[in-house]
Design an enzyme around this catalytic site. Structure first.
Site, PDB file in Angstrom:
ATOM      1  N   GLU B  60       0.822  -1.224   0.000  1.00  0.00           N
ATOM      2  CA  GLU B  60       0.000   0.000   0.000  1.00  0.00           C
ATOM      3  C   GLU B  60       0.848   1.262   0.000  1.00  0.00           C
ATOM      4  O   GLU B  60       0.549   2.232  -0.688  1.00  0.00           O
ATOM      5  CB  GLU B  60      -0.948  -0.001   1.198  1.00  0.00           C
ATOM      6  N   HIS B 129     -11.936  -4.936   8.829  1.00  0.00           N
ATOM      7  CA  HIS B 129     -12.447  -4.596   7.499  1.00  0.00           C
ATOM      8  C   HIS B 129     -13.709  -3.733   7.573  1.00  0.00           C
ATOM      9  O   HIS B 129     -14.429  -3.631   6.588  1.00  0.00           O
ATOM     10  CB  HIS B 129     -12.822  -5.867   6.722  1.00  0.00           C
TER      11      HIS B 129
END
Lengths: 319, 324
Positions: B60, B129
């Site tokens: 990322e 999440h």
């Protein structure tokens, strides 16, 4: 024929003296910065690069104006070797509006878009992904330029280093990674922060060519960077150069240097890149005096430029 | 009027951006062959090729940073981060680089970058999440933060974001992807920084965004059956905040409830509440109230997850208390 050889030799020596001059210019600039810091005219963090000049000058000499540069917070040498006017750099250290970043960045954040100098990054490893992006844009536009990315041995411990190595190799990006391995991540010795201290070997594990070079020897640095840039342009692959060097001064202006022996520092100073190069060239006292005097004038002019600069109006900075 | 799902609307926006500007490319985890973790980019690899619909490793920090670098060099990257919890691995690049470089370089560097990601709970994905951290990003000067709550905004916001010469983050609430709605017309100015009054009313201002808009409109509908007129404001932009619309509404209704799926402590809801206090204190007939998520990591079990999030019943109850 003999005459022609003599002319060539003289031109070559003049070129080498010019490189020495660039290194001396950086050394004197850094010494002046330390003095101005002591006088309270430069504030914030100040990281000087004394001892590491051969890497900045040697590498920049082998790069073109079209190539992009990404640097670190110890980047005065990179900026000056790249051709940023000394006045703009000094004014930045003063925090003035005529500084190369308008006085908003300071010592750790020098920028000059016109010279493709994309800045000093003060989060260790934080500049590497930026270099990946600059090179990716170049690749997508089918350009020929290289992005040279400087960082220290400390960055090798960061996740961003490893992510960036992999991405550059995976995508075949034209990045020249230049690791200035000065053996310390701030005060933590390389062998105390890396399980494997051969950094070039680590980089080659990512599937790119990597070489280690004596960073105190400007000729060796130039040769390595020349080989690297040729390979990058030819093969469209990244290349890694580990330049082994040493920082002669403290990490920053707040460092009692408790982590290293004075004898170790003195030992490395015997390998000063300036002294090595001047001995090789047999620079005369008269030549030296000429160089010192022209550099001193340039530094004085840079200080005058900085002192004459305005402070950016508060309203303009936050508009 | 053309109908679409939110997911298809996002895809249509991406397709238009890629087709309309050669500098635009999409990059992120599984955006290519997989078609996007939420299916938003399905078919785009086939249409635009691997170079412009670029699968990345699970790195990322490096691929968000690469987006910043490419934007500095004049490209118009759209970086997709799979979910907001993963974006924490790229915080250094977003906060230390994307948000600072323009200022820190004295205005020399511009970063026309769009970072998109899914946010929010409601799908039993548990505590890594499901969080709503967009309020954190809204804290950062130097980035624009958008939250499309409707199919039309999912369709049109991206194009507007790409016109911005500075970094824009777009947070798509993951529960919205299957939502059906009207695509609407390409919006004219004023642009993406303005809030939208989704339902007019005179009794109370319900201020919300993203995944909470649907719940807020449902609550407004229930209260309408009791003769209570709720004005529902969709912020759309979390940074900058459209204070004019918020304060204008509160000055008409004199009561405000903020619905925010983020946690209450240090929240965007707290910021909006403070601004109402600063600008419209004398207009208020009751204290501003907030409906936020329970201050716990989001649990997996359905009944626990539902209990942790703002609910229609909770919004209705809070509104009634404020109106009492």
């Amino acid at each position: 024929m003999a005459n022609e050889e003599a002319i060539n030799r003289r031109a070559e020596r003049e070129g080498e003296i010019e490189l020495f001059r660039e290194m001396l210019r950086i050394r004197r600039f850094e010494e002046k910065c330390a003095e101005l810091y002591g006088a309270g005219l430069i504030r914030g963090f100040l990281h000087l690069c004394n001892g590491e000049e051969a890497i900045a000058v040697g590498a920049m000499h082998e790069l073109t104006n079209e190539d992009a540069i990404v640097s670190t917070y110890r980047e005065h040498g990179h900026a000056l070797a790249r051709g940023l006017p000394m006045g703009g750099v000094m004014a930045e250290l003063y925090g003035k509006a005529n500084g190369c970043s308008g006085g908003r960045g300071g010592s750790m954040h020098l920028f000059d878009l016109t010279r493709r100098f994309y800045g000093g990054y003060a989060i260790v490893g934080g500049g590497l992904p930026i270099a990946i992006g600059l090179a990716l844009a170049e690749r997508m536009r089918r350009g020929r330029s290289i992005t040279a990315c400087f960082f220290g041995d400390g960055a090798v411990a960061e996740g961003e280093f490893h992510e960036s190595m992999n991405l550059a190799a995976l995508w075949g990006l034209p990045v020249l990674f230049i690791c200035e391995n000065n053996l310390y991540a701030m005060g933590t010795a390389l062998h105390r922060h890396q399980a494997r201290t051969d950094i070039a070997a680590r980089a080659s594990g990512y599937g790119m060519e990597a070489i280690a070079v004596d960073g105190m020897n400007i000729s060796a640095v130039r040769e390595a960077v020349r080989e690297a840039t040729a390979a990058i342009r030819r093969d469209s692959r990244p290349f890694f150069v580990e330049a082994r060097t040493y920082r002669f001064r403290a990490h920053s202006m707040y460092d009692a240097e408790l982590y290293r022996d004075r004898a170790e520092v003195e030992n490395w100073k015997q390998r000063c890149p300036l002294a090595l190069h001047s001995a090789r060239l047999a620079i005369t006292e008269a030549e030296m005096a000429g160089l010192e005097s022209s550099i001193a004038s340039e530094i004085n002019e840079a200080i005058s430029f900085a002192e004459a600069g305005e402070w950016e109006p508060v309203s303009a900075a936050f508009a | 009027m053309a109908m679409s799902t939110y997911r298809e609307a996002v895809r249509a926006g991406l397709r238009e951006a890629l087709a309309g500007d050669a500098r635009v490319f999409l990059m992120g985890e599984d955006v290519g062959r997989y078609g996007g973790a939420y299916g938003c980019s399905r078919g785009l690899l086939e249409e635009f090729g691997e170079e412009r619909v670029r699968d990345t490793p699970l790195s990322e920090s490096a691929f968000v940073g690469a987006g910043i670098g490419a934007a500095i060099a004049g490209m118009r990257p759209i970086v997709e981060v799979m979910t907001i919890n993963f974006s924490l691995l790229a915080l250094d690049q977003i906060v230390n680089n994307a948000a600072t470089l323009r200022h820190m370089s004295g205005g020399q560097l511009r970063i026309p970058l769009v970072i998109r990601m899914a946010t929010g709970a409601g799908r039993q994905l548990a505590a890594q999440h499901s969080h709503s951290l967009e309020g954190w990003y809204a804290h950062i000067p130097g980035i624009r933060v958008l939250a499309p709550a409707t199919v039309a905004d999912a369709r049109w916001m991206l194009g507007r974001a790409l016109e911005d010469p500075d970094p824009v983050m777009i947070f798509e609430h993951a529960a919205l992807y299957p939502l059906e709605g009207e695509i609407g017309e390409r919006p004219a100015a004023p642009g993406i920084e303005r809030a939208a009054v989704r339902r007019e009313g005179s009794d109370l201002s319900l201020i919300t965004y993203g995944g909470s808009l649907g719940k807020s409109l449902e609550a407004a509908e229930i209260l309408a059956s009791e003769g209570i007129a709720i004005e529902t404001i969709d912020l759309r932009s979390l940074r900058p905040l459209d204070e004019e619309t918020i304060i204008g509404s509160v000055c008409r209704t004199h009561r405000a409830v903020i619905v925010d799926e983020g946690w209450r402590s240090g929240s965007l809801a707290g910021e909006i509440s403070a601004r109402i206090m600063e600008s419209a204190f004398d207009e208020l007939d009751a204290p501003v109230r907030r409906v936020c998520s329970i201050e716990s990591p989001i649990p997996y079990a359905k009944h626990l997850e539902e209990a942790a999030l703002p609910s229609v019943a909770g919004i209705v109850a809070t509104a009634r208390e404020v109106l009492r």
